[in-house]
Structure formats: C-alpha cells, structure tokens
Design a protein around this motif. Structure first.
Motif, PDB file in Angstrom:
ATOM      1  N   TYR B 120       0.814  -1.220   0.000  1.00 49.04           N
ATOM      2  CA  TYR B 120       0.000   0.000   0.000  1.00 49.04           C
ATOM      3  C   TYR B 120       0.841   1.261   0.000  1.00 49.04           C
ATOM      4  O   TYR B 120       0.349   2.337  -0.276  1.00 49.04           O
ATOM      5  N   HIS B 124       3.288   5.896  -6.964  1.00 43.06           N
ATOM      6  CA  HIS B 124       2.546   5.536  -8.184  1.00 43.06           C
ATOM      7  C   HIS B 124       3.433   4.861  -9.232  1.00 43.06           C
ATOM      8  O   HIS B 124       2.955   4.041 -10.015  1.00 43.06           O
ATOM      9  N   GLN B 131      -0.135  -2.459 -12.024  1.00 44.60           N
ATOM     10  CA  GLN B 131      -1.595  -2.487 -12.134  1.00 44.60           C
ATOM     11  C   GLN B 131      -2.009  -2.631 -13.604  1.00 44.60           C
ATOM     12  O   GLN B 131      -2.875  -3.436 -13.944  1.00 44.60           O
ATOM     13  N   TYR B 143      -1.732  -6.704  -2.490  1.00 53.27           N
ATOM     14  CA  TYR B 143      -1.079  -5.688  -1.651  1.00 53.27           C
ATOM     15  C   TYR B 143      -0.716  -6.257  -0.289  1.00 53.27           C
ATOM     16  O   TYR B 143      -1.573  -6.836   0.393  1.00 53.27           O
ATOM     17  N   PRO B 369      -3.144   5.684  -3.128  1.00 53.69           N
ATOM     18  CA  PRO B 369      -3.670   4.559  -2.344  1.00 53.69           C
ATOM     19  C   PRO B 369      -3.212   4.596  -0.884  1.00 53.69           C
ATOM     20  O   PRO B 369      -3.958   4.207   0.012  1.00 53.69           O
ATOM     21  N   LYS B 372      -5.311   7.082   1.006  1.00 54.94           N
ATOM     22  CA  LYS B 372      -6.612   6.471   1.293  1.00 54.94           C
ATOM     23  C   LYS B 372      -6.488   5.525   2.490  1.00 54.94           C
ATOM     24  O   LYS B 372      -7.329   5.504   3.378  1.00 54.94           O
ATOM     25  N   TYR B 373      -5.397   4.760   2.497  1.00 51.40           N
ATOM     26  CA  TYR B 373      -5.133   3.804   3.580  1.00 51.40           C
ATOM     27  C   TYR B 373      -5.006   4.546   4.914  1.00 51.40           C
ATOM     28  O   TYR B 373      -5.492   4.098   5.945  1.00 51.40           O
TER      29      TYR B 373
END
Lengths: 167, 412
Positions: B120, B124, B131, B143, B369, B372-373
């Motif tokens: 995570y 990028h 991805q 992940y 991400p 967000k985590y």
C-alpha cells in the motif's frame, strides 16, 4: 515576521468562508452534477446545480475536500452565482479568472466576497486552489443535463500550470 | 579523506539564499536534491570540452565522451556493488526503470492468473505499471498490508506471496512514511516461491549504503536527481541472466548489432536496452555525484541523517495537534517525515512554512492509495538530506509553531 505576508492570502473573510462554508452539502434534485479533481494536490470538489426553466441557477451546493483557499473560494462562488442565469454565471468565471491570473483590470463588483481572493495572485502555487470551484462551475454549466461527470484539472492550460507535484 | 559535514553547505550555492526574506531551509529532498558545485562543474566541463556522441565516432571528442559515459556506468556499478557494469542500464529515472521491467520482463512472463505483489505504501511509479500489466494479462495484483506504525506487515507478506506469485516489487524506503522495508528478507521469500524481487531504490540509494548482490534483488531502480545528480538520468540494475533473456523495449540506433531488411540483432548488455543517443551529460553528472557522495561516505551520510531524525522527531511529536505518519521511534524512521496539523489543510501549512523560508512538500506524494489507507486527503512532508543540520530542524519546528499560532488566531 514573515507570516505577516500571509494576511494578504488568509483574509478574515476567507477564513470565515472556509470555516463556515455556504451552500455546503448536496442537492436532491440537481440538474447538473460534476466532480472535479485537482490531481496534483488531491483536492476533490463535487458541485451540484439545480437550473430552473428560465436557465437560472435556482440552487447550488458543493462538497469534497480541500485547503482553506479552495473551500473558501467554493463558498464564495456559490454565493455569487446563485440566482444568476447560466450565461451570467459563466461570464463571472471569466471575470474571476482574469482577476486571479490575468493582467487586465476587471470590475469585481459582480463577484461579491470572492473579489478578496485577488491576494492569491501573490502566491502562484495556490492559484489552482482558488480556481477549482470556478472551473467546476464552468464545466457543470457546459455539461449536458443530468449527466454526472468526473473530470480533472490538467496542466495543459497555462493558467492552471502553477502547481507542480512530481516527486 | 572524509569530508567534514559542517563545511558541506558551502558546496551547495543554491542553499545560500533568502526566500520570502528568510534564509532558505530546503527540506524537499525526497522530491529532488540540490546539486553541489562538483556536479554542475562536471556538466560544464563536459559541454565546454568533451561534448560528442558516444559509441560511434572515431574522433578524439567522441572517444572522450564515450570514455566518460562508460566510466560513469562503472561508478554506478561500484556504488551499489552490482558486480559488473553490464548490469547497469541508464534510464530516464526510477519511473522509466520500473516501466521497463513491467513492459519487458513482465510482458514476457506474466500470464492470466499469475500474481504480482506490491504494498500500500508504493509510489505511483511502482504501482501503476504493475496495475496496468495485471489488467492487460488478467493477472492478480495483491497488496501487502502495514502494521499500526506504518512498517510493512511481514506476516502478511508471507501470506500474500504464494507459488502463483511471479513478481514482488516493493519500495526499499517509503517516500511518505520514512520506513525502511526488509528487502533482503522479502527477496528471500519471493525466491522461495519462484518469484523475482524488484526493489524501488529511489529513496534508499541516496541515503544509505546499498549492496544489490547482498540484498539479492533481481532488479533495482533509482533516480540520479534524488542523489545530487541532474534530472533525466536514472538507473535500472538487473541480474545478468534476466537482462539477457529480456527483449529490448525500444529499438533504433546505438542498441543494434546488425540490421538487415527483415531482421536485426542486438548489441550485448547493457547497450541492447539503450536505443538512441543517451543522456550523456546526465550520466557524467551522476558519476560526479557518486564521487561526491563516496568522498563523504554513505555510512557517514546515513549516520548524520539518523542523528537529525533523533533530534527532530521528538520535537515534532511534542507539538500538540501535529500528527506524524510512520513510526514514532526515531530509530525506525528515515529523514522523510510526513505530518499534518490538526484542522489545517497541508497546503495552507506548506504556504505558511514557505513564508518562513522552509521548503516542504504538501500533497499526496504520488501515493494516492496510501493516502486512502491513512484516511487523509494529503499530508505535508519534510525530507532531510546530509547537507541539512540541526539548525534546519529547529527552523522547521519554529515555523510549524508559528503557522499553528497564525491559524489559531486567524480562525477564532
């Protein structure tokens, strides 16, 4: 005291709008709906507009996350455009854009509180924050009715090319 | 001879300037580092005296340019103990290095149902190439989770990496959380399952001694500009057998052996991957940066940065309403420190710090991400390098306190 310069950016009225934003929330019967992201800084703005039969902005609401400047700008923008015809509102986007990034002098009366955001001019890295809500308005007005869309600000427009976020 | 750290700032003329009427404190080194005179002078010297294209001329300048370009490759190989300079490919940066692995090795080896394991906390550039590869191949992207303190959950790593896993790719040092991930241990787990191990070294190679053979990584990627070098030059290290088996990603001049109308053959390593005129001055500048770093010593650099973290992290943790991401224990934290002042967006905080002359980054740090985590839209981030000192650390703390005061009074 270097922070005294910040007074030009964070005027009391800006802090008030950010702290207690107007038209913050959601509309149940929106006709135009947009989510605009600023991918370089992570700001997200959802803007909803309810147009009446006369092509006027009957109601408007925003939500999302962003810094003091972007939140205050959104609050001030919604105050300024509610009740305006679509074309009038779009003209206001032009005036605001000219105020923040242009070099012509403009009549800012039409902008209401938003005119105080002129101070952002001295902080080039923050211009994008101030512009986000107005860009969203422009895109929402241009969109087909009832089509929710998601878009991102891109650096292709030189007016938006002030934030650089690579690392 | 070991260079004295206290005289080092004088080697970086850019640091000696005022920004918004305050002495500049540059703390955005995870984004890019400043360049010492030695690096700028190496670029100067190359362009004023030796500029020519490499690998093809018979004249003297071409000979000099080629010699210096290849000497830089040898310096990189020695710097990370690659064993041989044929294992060092010059790229545009970490991003291109990682994209090359995905586009060549990944494209050839990943099939439907195979697994690619990342974490995570990836930038990028170590996330999107995998991805997209997974999407193209109908492979599974997995992940590895994190512990409470932001360190990698190694128990979860053992669960996520399975016999279906073909590639494990992890940042050696996080560009947000400041944690050092156990790459050697991850490589060992990956190899037990027949997977290859990719290390993203963008935030590690500039700051600590790296031995890619000891880590036993199959690929390792890093950028020149985060370690005093120019922008536009990066490195991809790969093990010989993998690089030999991999098809070139780009075709054209400089990478060919023999070209016929309907088929061609490639040069040997490392040149088969380097199509077109390379970034010659960039490589030479990177070589000069490595000379400079080596003169100080990577052990010294690592120790000095750890001293700064030991000094500044407790001071930051002591500030009420300042949230620090990643480990609170300074011994587990590198010089990358992400934080947020409660109730204030990091952009507002970064603008205030800039007015105090302190340059930090604010945003999602190319790690959406992870944001967000952590459940935050963005953070501010100060990142130190060896030319920073405790005075810079004090200035950061003072500026945060001043910003806190400003916004507290402004908003009441």
């Amino acid at each position: 005291m270097a922070l005294s310069k910040l007074d030009n950016l964070y005027r009391q009225v800006i802090l008030d709008h950010s702290e207690h934003p107007h038209h913050h929330g959601h509309l149940s019967d929106a006709t135009n709906d947009i989510e605009l992201r600023n991918p370089t800084c992570g700001d997200v703005l959802q803007l909803q507009i309810q147009m009446d039969d006369d092509d006027r902005i009957k109601d408007i609401a925003f939500s999302g996350s962003g810094c003091t400047i972007s939140q205050a700008s959104a609050s001030m923008m919604t105050d300024a455009v509610v009740g305006k015809k679509a074309q009038e509102a779009d003209d206001m986007v032009e005036v605001f854009s000219e105020l923040i990034v242009g070099d012509k002098s403009v009549d800012t009366d039409v902008l209401g509180d938003a005119a105080v955001l002129e101070g952002v001019k001295q902080f080039p890295a923050r211009i994008k924050c101030a512009m986000l809500a107005w860009k969203a308005l422009h895109k929402a007005l241009a969109a087909d009715d009832h089509v929710a869309q998601v878009a991102s600000l891109h650096a292709s427009d030189p007016k938006e090319d002030n934030v650089n976020d690579r690392d | 001879m070991v260079k004295q750290l206290k005289t080092i700032k004088a080697d970086f003329p850019i640091l000696d300037q005022k920004v918004n009427d305050e002495q500049l404190v540059y703390l955005d080194n995870a984004a890019t580092t400043q360049k010492p005179k030695a690096v700028v002078e190496a670029l100067d010297h190359y362009y004023y005296h030796d500029n020519a294209n490499v690998h093809r001329g018979v004249h003297t300048l071409a000979e000099r340019a080629t010699e210096q370009f290849e000497a830089a490759r040898q310096k990189v190989a020695d710097f990370i103990n690659a064993g041989d300079k044929k294992n060092i490919l010059f790229t545009r940066g970490t991003t291109q290095s990682l994209n090359w692995i995905a586009a060549s090795y990944g494209e050839a080896t990943i099939h439907e149902g195979d697994e690619i394991v990342i974490s995570y906390m990836e930038h990028h550039s170590n996330l999107v190439p995998w991805q997209q590869l997974a999407l193209r191949k109908k492979a599974v992207l997995k992940y590895i989770g994190m512990n409470e303190d932001g360190t990698l959950d190694m128990a979860d790593a053992k669960k996520q990496i399975t016999d279906k896993t073909k590639i494990v790719s992890i940042a050696h040092v996080s560009n947000v959380l400041g944690v050092v991930n156990p790459i050697k241990q991850l490589a060992s787990i990956a190899h037990q399952h027949g997977a290859i191990m990719v290390g993203d070294g963008a935030q590690s190679v500039p700051h600590m001694p790296i031995d890619v053979q000891d880590l036993d990584v199959d690929f390792y990627a890093f950028s020149g500009h985060k370690m005093l070098g120019p922008t536009g030059i990066g490195v991809l290290y790969g093990k010989t057998s993998l690089l030999e088996a991999m098809p070139p990603i780009e075709f054209g001049g400089e990478m060919i052996d023999f070209v016929d109308l309907y088929e061609s053959s490639w040069k040997e390593l490392p040149w088969k991957f380097e199509a077109g005129t390379p970034d010659i001055s960039g490589a030479i500048g990177l070589g000069a940066a490595i000379d400079y770093l080596s003169e100080i010593g990577m052990d010294q650099i690592e120790k000095h940065e750890q001293d700064i973290v030991n000094y500044v992290l407790p001071k930051l943790l002591a500030i009420d309403d300042l949230e620090i991401y990643g480990p609170k224990d300074p011994s587990k934290h590198t010089g990358v420190i992400a934080f947020n002042l409660k109730g204030l967006h990091p952009h507002d905080l970064a603008t205030a710090l800039d007015m105090e002359g302190v340059a930090v980054r604010a945003g999602h740090h190319c790690a959406q991400p992870l944001m967000k985590y952590l459940n935050v839209p963005a953070t501010a981030r100060a990142s130190f390098y060896f030319y920073n000192d405790s005075n810079d650390a004090d200035r950061l703390v003072e500026a945060i306190l001043a910003a806190k005061e400003f916004f507290k009074h402004g908003t009441v």
